[in-house]
Design a protein around this motif. Sequence first.
Motif, PDB file in Angstrom:
ATOM      1  N   ALA A 127       0.816  -1.213   0.000  1.00 17.85           N
ATOM      2  CA  ALA A 127       0.000   0.000   0.000  1.00 17.85           C
ATOM      3  C   ALA A 127       0.853   1.269   0.000  1.00 17.85           C
ATOM      4  N   GLY A 128       2.189   1.100   0.025  1.00 19.73           N
ATOM      5  CA  GLY A 128       3.071   2.257  -0.090  1.00 19.73           C
ATOM      6  C   GLY A 128       3.768   2.680   1.181  1.00 19.73           C
ATOM      7  N   LEU A 129       3.547   1.964   2.285  1.00 21.59           N
ATOM      8  CA  LEU A 129       4.209   2.331   3.529  1.00 21.59           C
ATOM      9  C   LEU A 129       5.665   1.884   3.508  1.00 21.59           C
ATOM     10  N   SER A 130       6.516   2.632   4.219  1.00 24.09           N
ATOM     11  CA  SER A 130       7.917   2.231   4.350  1.00 24.09           C
ATOM     12  C   SER A 130       8.022   1.030   5.277  1.00 24.09           C
ATOM     13  N   LYS A 131       9.206   0.442   5.362  1.00 23.43           N
ATOM     14  CA  LYS A 131       9.410  -0.696   6.249  1.00 23.43           C
ATOM     15  C   LYS A 131       9.090  -0.327   7.694  1.00 23.43           C
ATOM     16  N   ASP A 132       9.580   0.822   8.129  1.00 18.75           N
ATOM     17  CA  ASP A 132       9.339   1.250   9.504  1.00 18.75           C
ATOM     18  C   ASP A 132       7.859   1.520   9.747  1.00 18.75           C
ATOM     19  N   GLU A 133       7.217   2.175   8.780  1.00 21.89           N
ATOM     20  CA  GLU A 133       5.791   2.480   8.929  1.00 21.89           C
ATOM     21  C   GLU A 133       4.956   1.204   8.972  1.00 21.89           C
ATOM     22  N   ALA A 134       5.287   0.247   8.102  1.00 24.82           N
ATOM     23  CA  ALA A 134       4.542  -1.012   8.070  1.00 24.82           C
ATOM     24  C   ALA A 134       4.746  -1.786   9.366  1.00 24.82           C
ATOM     25  N   GLY A 135       5.987  -1.819   9.856  1.00 26.04           N
ATOM     26  CA  GLY A 135       6.257  -2.505  11.115  1.00 26.04           C
ATOM     27  C   GLY A 135       5.512  -1.887  12.274  1.00 26.04           C
ATOM     28  N   ALA A 136       5.469  -0.549  12.299  1.00 27.82           N
ATOM     29  CA  ALA A 136       4.752   0.139  13.372  1.00 27.82           C
ATOM     30  C   ALA A 136       3.257  -0.153  13.310  1.00 27.82           C
ATOM     31  N   LYS A 137       2.709  -0.218  12.092  1.00 32.39           N
ATOM     32  CA  LYS A 137       1.288  -0.538  11.923  1.00 32.39           C
ATOM     33  C   LYS A 137       0.973  -1.926  12.474  1.00 32.39           C
ATOM     34  N   VAL A 138       1.832  -2.887  12.146  1.00 29.42           N
ATOM     35  CA  VAL A 138       1.620  -4.254  12.624  1.00 29.42           C
ATOM     36  C   VAL A 138       1.641  -4.283  14.149  1.00 29.42           C
ATOM     37  N   ARG A 139       2.584  -3.578  14.749  1.00 24.47           N
ATOM     38  CA  ARG A 139       2.679  -3.576  16.212  1.00 24.47           C
ATOM     39  C   ARG A 139       1.515  -2.838  16.861  1.00 24.47           C
ATOM     40  N   THR A 140       0.862  -1.967  16.087  1.00 21.04           N
ATOM     41  CA  THR A 140      -0.316  -1.261  16.602  1.00 21.04           C
ATOM     42  C   THR A 140      -1.528  -2.177  16.676  1.00 21.04           C
ATOM     43  N   TYR A 141      -1.676  -3.044  15.696  1.00 31.27           N
ATOM     44  CA  TYR A 141      -2.907  -3.835  15.573  1.00 31.27           C
ATOM     45  C   TYR A 141      -2.751  -5.319  15.918  1.00 31.27           C
ATOM     46  N   TYR A 142      -1.517  -5.774  16.134  1.00 26.56           N
ATOM     47  CA  TYR A 142      -1.302  -7.193  16.401  1.00 26.56           C
ATOM     48  C   TYR A 142      -0.366  -7.365  17.594  1.00 26.56           C
ATOM     49  N   PRO A 143      -0.706  -8.241  18.533  1.00 28.83           N
ATOM     50  CA  PRO A 143       0.215  -8.520  19.636  1.00 28.83           C
ATOM     51  C   PRO A 143       1.423  -9.301  19.152  1.00 28.83           C
ATOM     52  N   THR A 144       2.537  -9.130  19.836  1.00 32.10           N
ATOM     53  CA  THR A 144       3.738  -9.899  19.523  1.00 32.10           C
ATOM     54  C   THR A 144       4.161 -10.660  20.772  1.00 32.10           C
ATOM     55  N   TYR A 145       4.612 -11.899  20.563  1.00 25.63           N
ATOM     56  CA  TYR A 145       4.933 -12.785  21.671  1.00 25.63           C
ATOM     57  C   TYR A 145       6.397 -13.189  21.642  1.00 25.63           C
ATOM     58  N   GLY A 146       6.898 -13.517  22.812  1.00 30.02           N
ATOM     59  CA  GLY A 146       8.278 -13.958  22.950  1.00 30.02           C
ATOM     60  C   GLY A 146       8.701 -13.806  24.398  1.00 30.02           C
ATOM     61  N   ASP A 147       9.990 -13.723  24.620  1.00 27.74           N
ATOM     62  CA  ASP A 147      10.515 -13.498  25.969  1.00 27.74           C
ATOM     63  C   ASP A 147      10.444 -12.004  26.257  1.00 27.74           C
ATOM     64  N   PRO A 148       9.700 -11.579  27.282  1.00 28.47           N
ATOM     65  CA  PRO A 148       9.577 -10.144  27.582  1.00 28.47           C
ATOM     66  C   PRO A 148      10.917  -9.485  27.889  1.00 28.47           C
ATOM     67  N   ASP A 149      11.919 -10.280  28.284  1.00 26.64           N
ATOM     68  CA  ASP A 149      13.222  -9.721  28.640  1.00 26.64           C
ATOM     69  C   ASP A 149      14.162  -9.603  27.450  1.00 26.64           C
ATOM     70  N   ASP A 150      13.696  -9.975  26.260  1.00 31.67           N
ATOM     71  CA  ASP A 150      14.570  -9.969  25.087  1.00 31.67           C
ATOM     72  C   ASP A 150      14.835  -8.567  24.539  1.00 31.67           C
ATOM     73  N   LEU A 151      13.925  -7.650  24.790  1.00 33.67           N
ATOM     74  CA  LEU A 151      13.999  -6.331  24.161  1.00 33.67           C
ATOM     75  C   LEU A 151      14.493  -5.275  25.151  1.00 33.67           C
ATOM     76  N   PRO A 152      14.930  -4.110  24.662  1.00 37.31           N
ATOM     77  CA  PRO A 152      15.432  -3.053  25.552  1.00 37.31           C
ATOM     78  C   PRO A 152      14.380  -2.616  26.567  1.00 37.31           C
ATOM     79  N   GLU A 153      14.861  -2.075  27.672  1.00 39.51           N
ATOM     80  CA  GLU A 153      13.978  -1.695  28.764  1.00 39.51           C
ATOM     81  C   GLU A 153      13.502  -0.247  28.684  1.00 39.51           C
ATOM     82  N   ASP A 154      13.892   0.497  27.622  1.00 39.22           N
ATOM     83  CA  ASP A 154      13.491   1.894  27.568  1.00 39.22           C
ATOM     84  C   ASP A 154      11.977   2.033  27.419  1.00 39.22           C
ATOM     85  N   LYS A 155      11.348   1.049  26.770  1.00 40.94           N
ATOM     86  CA  LYS A 155       9.887   1.044  26.669  1.00 40.94           C
ATOM     87  C   LYS A 155       9.392  -0.371  26.967  1.00 40.94           C
ATOM     88  N   PRO A 156       9.478  -0.798  28.222  1.00 38.61           N
ATOM     89  CA  PRO A 156       9.124  -2.193  28.552  1.00 38.61           C
ATOM     90  C   PRO A 156       7.681  -2.540  28.245  1.00 38.61           C
TER      91      PRO A 156
END
Length: 207
Positions: A127-156
């Motif tokens: 639809a024309g979104l950039s990689k970052d924009e598309a990724g942000a859209k997915v994270r807005t509308y879909y939950p993501t699963y994994g180890d909660p400690d895997d990612l940085p703590e600046d926005k836990p």
Amino acid sequence: MGLLSKLLGKTLAIKKEMEKIYIPQLMEVMDISLPQAQVTFIKLLEQVRQESTDMGTARLPERYGNILLASESEDEAIRSMIASRRREGVKNEDIRWWWNMHDLERRMMLKVDEQRRTTQYLRYRQAGLSKDEAGAKVRTYYPTYGDPDDLPEDKPEDNHLPHELKRRIDRYIERRLEMDGDGLKQDMEASSTFNALLRKEIKDGNL
């Protein structure tokens, strides 16, 4: 009947049950025909089988969730793992539900969920979104699963959610869509990610 025959029979029964669940989901999610969904399912199943073997989780005992909870007081590694899940709102029944499943069932559930997010990401890109924009859209509308400690703590609040919460989250989404779909959409778009909204809902006792 020998042990190997019993194991093969159980694996076949699990495969048939997963076919009933996930082939219709793949048809809907990917907008593909039944034969295409059947082929996709077989490919995903082979992937999860290989992952299960490579990671050694194919050898986990049956009813492993019960074993984890029974071993919590005696095994420091298990106690630490469960404690990290409980900090995210995971309950004993969530641990039993997730870990009592066969490893193929767990991995296929996550694989189809990943397919759903990937398909939507590609649609946003088309639809024309950039990689970052598309990724942000997915994270807005879909939950993501994994180890909660895997990612940085600046926005836990945006970090991965434990796999053990998936059933409760799916039920929450279904309930909100039935009762207040527009409100759910507004809440998602007002949050940094869907994971952040879900963490708030857990904290507020709504999930």
